[in-house]
Structures are given as C-alpha cells and as structure tokens.
Design a protein around this motif. Structure first.
Motif, PDB file in Angstrom:
ATOM      1  N   PRO A   4       0.805  -1.233   0.000  1.00  0.00           N
ATOM      2  CA  PRO A   4       0.000   0.000   0.000  1.00  0.00           C
ATOM      3  C   PRO A   4       0.832   1.274   0.000  1.00  0.00           C
ATOM      4  CG  PRO A   4      -0.971  -1.607   1.470  1.00  0.00           C
ATOM      5  CD  PRO A   4       0.353  -2.175   1.034  1.00  0.00           C
ATOM      6  N   ASP A   5       2.022   1.251   0.625  1.00  0.00           N
ATOM      7  CA  ASP A   5       2.885   2.434   0.612  1.00  0.00           C
ATOM      8  C   ASP A   5       3.931   2.377  -0.499  1.00  0.00           C
ATOM      9  OD1 ASP A   5       4.201   0.330   1.791  1.00  0.00           O
ATOM     10  OD2 ASP A   5       5.113   1.515   3.401  1.00  0.00           O
ATOM     11  N   LEU A   6       3.767   1.443  -1.442  1.00  0.00           N
ATOM     12  CA  LEU A   6       4.565   1.372  -2.676  1.00  0.00           C
ATOM     13  C   LEU A   6       6.068   1.208  -2.402  1.00  0.00           C
ATOM     14  CD1 LEU A   6       2.744   4.172  -4.725  1.00  0.00           C
ATOM     15  CD2 LEU A   6       2.265   1.725  -4.706  1.00  0.00           C
ATOM     16  N   VAL A   7       6.396   0.190  -1.643  1.00  0.00           N
ATOM     17  CA  VAL A   7       7.795  -0.069  -1.299  1.00  0.00           C
ATOM     18  C   VAL A   7       8.646  -0.279  -2.535  1.00  0.00           C
ATOM     19  CG1 VAL A   7       9.339  -1.808  -0.309  1.00  0.00           C
ATOM     20  CG2 VAL A   7       7.433  -0.927   1.039  1.00  0.00           C
ATOM     21  N   THR A   8       8.208  -1.133  -3.455  1.00  0.00           N
ATOM     22  CA  THR A   8       9.058  -1.427  -4.615  1.00  0.00           C
ATOM     23  C   THR A   8       9.188  -0.217  -5.535  1.00  0.00           C
ATOM     24  OG1 THR A   8       7.274  -2.338  -5.999  1.00  0.00           O
ATOM     25  CG2 THR A   8       8.384  -3.846  -4.508  1.00  0.00           C
ATOM     26  N   PHE A   9       8.129   0.583  -5.652  1.00  0.00           N
ATOM     27  CA  PHE A   9       8.235   1.809  -6.446  1.00  0.00           C
ATOM     28  C   PHE A   9       9.286   2.736  -5.869  1.00  0.00           C
ATOM     29  CE2 PHE A   9       7.336   6.290  -6.893  1.00  0.00           C
ATOM     30  CZ  PHE A   9       7.313   6.433  -8.271  1.00  0.00           C
ATOM     31  N   ALA A  43       1.481  -8.642   2.043  1.00  0.00           N
ATOM     32  CA  ALA A  43       1.284  -7.192   1.931  1.00  0.00           C
ATOM     33  C   ALA A  43       1.160  -6.717   0.493  1.00  0.00           C
ATOM     34  CB  ALA A  43       2.432  -6.451   2.612  1.00  0.00           C
ATOM     35  N   LEU A  44       1.401  -7.591  -0.462  1.00  0.00           N
ATOM     36  CA  LEU A  44       1.430  -7.192  -1.868  1.00  0.00           C
ATOM     37  C   LEU A  44       0.037  -7.233  -2.491  1.00  0.00           C
ATOM     38  CD1 LEU A  44       4.635  -9.127  -3.006  1.00  0.00           C
ATOM     39  CD2 LEU A  44       4.444  -6.706  -2.389  1.00  0.00           C
ATOM     40  N   ARG A  45      -0.246  -6.208  -3.291  1.00  0.00           N
ATOM     41  CA  ARG A  45      -1.508  -6.119  -4.020  1.00  0.00           C
ATOM     42  C   ARG A  45      -1.232  -5.637  -5.449  1.00  0.00           C
ATOM     43  NH1 ARG A  45      -2.417  -8.091   0.098  1.00  0.00           N
ATOM     44  NH2 ARG A  45      -4.155  -7.830   1.574  1.00  0.00           N
ATOM     45  N   PRO A  46      -2.086  -5.986  -6.408  1.00  0.00           N
ATOM     46  CA  PRO A  46      -1.912  -5.464  -7.772  1.00  0.00           C
ATOM     47  C   PRO A  46      -2.049  -3.945  -7.794  1.00  0.00           C
ATOM     48  CG  PRO A  46      -3.459  -7.312  -7.737  1.00  0.00           C
ATOM     49  CD  PRO A  46      -3.221  -6.919  -6.308  1.00  0.00           C
ATOM     50  N   VAL A  47      -1.124  -3.289  -8.484  1.00  0.00           N
ATOM     51  CA  VAL A  47      -1.114  -1.826  -8.537  1.00  0.00           C
ATOM     52  C   VAL A  47      -1.226  -1.316  -9.971  1.00  0.00           C
ATOM     53  CG1 VAL A  47       0.296   0.232  -8.103  1.00  0.00           C
ATOM     54  CG2 VAL A  47       0.199  -1.596  -6.402  1.00  0.00           C
ATOM     55  N   LEU A  48      -0.496  -1.940 -10.891  1.00  0.00           N
ATOM     56  CA  LEU A  48      -0.404  -1.427 -12.262  1.00  0.00           C
ATOM     57  C   LEU A  48      -0.371  -2.591 -13.239  1.00  0.00           C
ATOM     58  CD1 LEU A  48       0.272   1.402 -13.814  1.00  0.00           C
ATOM     59  CD2 LEU A  48       2.546   0.376 -14.045  1.00  0.00           C
ATOM     60  N   ARG A  49      -0.987  -2.390 -14.403  1.00  0.00           N
ATOM     61  CA  ARG A  49      -0.908  -3.365 -15.481  1.00  0.00           C
ATOM     62  C   ARG A  49      -0.279  -2.708 -16.703  1.00  0.00           C
ATOM     63  NH1 ARG A  49      -6.244  -5.016 -13.424  1.00  0.00           N
ATOM     64  NH2 ARG A  49      -5.908  -6.991 -12.312  1.00  0.00           N
ATOM     65  N   VAL A  96      -4.588  -0.300 -11.658  1.00  0.00           N
ATOM     66  CA  VAL A  96      -5.539  -1.315 -11.222  1.00  0.00           C
ATOM     67  C   VAL A  96      -6.679  -0.606 -10.496  1.00  0.00           C
ATOM     68  CG1 VAL A  96      -5.879  -3.276  -9.665  1.00  0.00           C
ATOM     69  CG2 VAL A  96      -3.817  -3.125 -11.079  1.00  0.00           C
ATOM     70  N   PRO A  97      -7.933  -0.979 -10.758  1.00  0.00           N
ATOM     71  CA  PRO A  97      -9.060  -0.331 -10.063  1.00  0.00           C
ATOM     72  C   PRO A  97      -8.856  -0.322  -8.557  1.00  0.00           C
ATOM     73  CG  PRO A  97      -9.854  -1.774 -11.796  1.00  0.00           C
ATOM     74  CD  PRO A  97      -8.358  -1.987 -11.717  1.00  0.00           C
ATOM     75  N   GLY A  98      -9.198   0.819  -7.969  1.00  0.00           N
ATOM     76  CA  GLY A  98      -8.979   0.992  -6.536  1.00  0.00           C
ATOM     77  C   GLY A  98      -7.865   1.961  -6.238  1.00  0.00           C
ATOM     78  N   HIS A  99      -7.013   2.240  -7.267  1.00  0.00           N
ATOM     79  CA  HIS A  99      -5.952   3.239  -7.109  1.00  0.00           C
ATOM     80  C   HIS A  99      -6.414   4.505  -7.819  1.00  0.00           C
ATOM     81  CE1 HIS A  99      -2.909   0.523  -5.385  1.00  0.00           C
ATOM     82  NE2 HIS A  99      -3.596  -0.378  -6.041  1.00  0.00           N
TER      83      HIS A  99
END
Length: 254
Positions: A70-75, A150-156, A182-185
């Motif tokens: 949710p806080d975009l660690v990998t980004f 903790a991981l969720r889909p963010v971008l396709r 991804v819907p929800g962002h």
C-alpha cells in the motif's frame, strides 16, 4: 501502431532461444527509440541475428500485472535507485498462452536475477503457493522485504514484443506499450501509453553487447526506464519521478 519489419531475419524457435540465451541472470540495458531509429537498428544488426518465431508469428502480446505494498515499497526503491531492490509481477503471454509469477531482484554490479513459476494472473491476494514462492525467493536473495501478504496489484502494462537473438545478446523490441492503474488506485489519469516509441532492451552478461555498442555509436545511451515505476510515475503525478524525469520530458511528453 508501430510495426517493425523483421521478415528478412532467419527464425529461431523458443526452445533454441531458451537453450542459447535464457539469461535469467543478466544485465539489462533499455533504450527508448523512435520508430525510425528502431528500424535503423534492425537494419544494422549482425546478419546472423535471428527472430523468435512461434506458429508463424514473430510479434506477440504481453500483459503484466505489478504488485506492491500500500505504501509502494518497490516503487520507492526504484525511485531512490536502491542497489538492492526487487519487483514482483505476473506475466501473461496473451497470444501463445501461459502466465508466470516472476520475482526480479537486483544483485551486485547491476545484475538482474529473474526467477519464476507457473501461476495465474492476480486480481487481489496471492494464493498460498504463489505467496510461498515470493517469500522464498526474497529470503534467498537476502533482501529486507515485506511479506508477500502485503502485496496487491497496482499497475498493469501491455505491449507487443519482438525478440531477437544476436551472436552475443538477447534483444527485445516492445511497441504499443500502455499502462493502466488497477481499479482501486484513484487518480485522474487511469491509462497512458508511449505512442509510436519503441522500447529496446538488451539482455547480456556484464559486458556490453554488440547491439549496445551499435546503439552507442548512433548516439543513444541507456535510458532509465522501468515498465512499472515509470508507468506509475506517469499516472501518479504525486509520486517522485526524478530517475525518469528527463525521459518523460524528452520522449514521453507526447
């Protein structure tokens, strides 16, 4: 849509390509070219260059879903150019079938290590088997990473890929690259694309390949581009974009 002409190249099968240049551990260098520049590159390649051909096709559609916290660690690891970072995604080969869960880590000297297993695309949480694979791979890489829960889909992302095998490298040419949140962002811009630009990626050992040197002689230098992080920065103007700001302004602004 940009259509690269590779009809003059001899074919290579997927099995041959994987035997000769699987390159799951490699150094990746990316270049963002215009369609004309990419055509010039293909025309100048070593005559021994071959193109991946499957069932008569030479260009294939790829779809990837990137997962983050949710806080975009990998980004933020990519935005801050952390030497030790990771990326988790699913990749679907739309035309030929099959989806894989992939974990990419950055090792010493900029070497990329990619490990993967068969999977299904994710709509929400990773299933138990996929989560175990991600946790195991990140632990093996000795990374301080959050748990896979903790991981969720963010971008396709979606694009058309042509894969070349040169005498000393594997080279991919991606066209029609699009990004979608991804819907929800929530954001004002849900989709973006790179127009007719071509993303060229060389995958070789630690030494630059002949294709890299060919590009350098033509005045091109590697671009800082991440199909995940750059795309998210384009779609989320509230996020830092320093590593890709020049690329965005000079090539992606249109």
């Amino acid at each position: 849509m940009t259509a690269l002409v590779v009809d003059h190249l001899a074919p290579v099968s997927l099995d041959e390509l994987n035997v000769e240049a699987a390159l799951q551990t490699r150094v990746d260098r990316k270049y963002v070219l215009t369609a004309a520049e990419a055509t010039d590159l293909v025309d100048a390649l070593d005559p021994a260059t071959r193109v991946l051909e499957i069932d008569g096709g030479r260009t294939f559609t790829y779809s990837s879903t990137y997962l983050d916290t949710p806080d975009l660690v990998t980004f933020h690891q990519a935005a801050r150019r952390r030497r030790r970072r990771f990326k988790v995604r699913t990749r679907t080969y739309v035309d030929t079938g099959g989806t894989f869960l992939e974990v990419k880590t950055r090792a010493a000297r900029g070497v990329t290590v990619k490990e993967r297993c068969p999977a299904t695309d994710v709509a929400d949480d990773l299933d138990a088997e996929a989560a175990e694979f991600v946790d195991d791979r990140l632990a093996a890489a000795r990374l301080a990473a959050p748990p896979s829960s903790a991981l969720r889909p963010v971008l396709r992302s979606r694009y058309r890929r042509t894969t070349l095998l040169t005498p000393d490298a594997r080279v991919t040419l991606d066209t029609a690259l699009t990004w979608q949140l991804v819907p929800g962002h929530d954001d004002e811009r849900g989709t973006a694309d790179v127009g007719d630009l071509v993303v060229v990626e060389t995958k070789a050992g630690t030494a630059p390949s002949s294709v890299d040197r060919l590009l350098w002689r033509s005045g091109h230098r590697p671009d800082r581009l991440s199909k995940y992080a750059t795309g998210l920065a384009v779609l989320r103007p509230d996020l830092p974009d320093h590593p890709w700001r020049r690329l965005r302004r000079e090539r992606l602004a249109a």
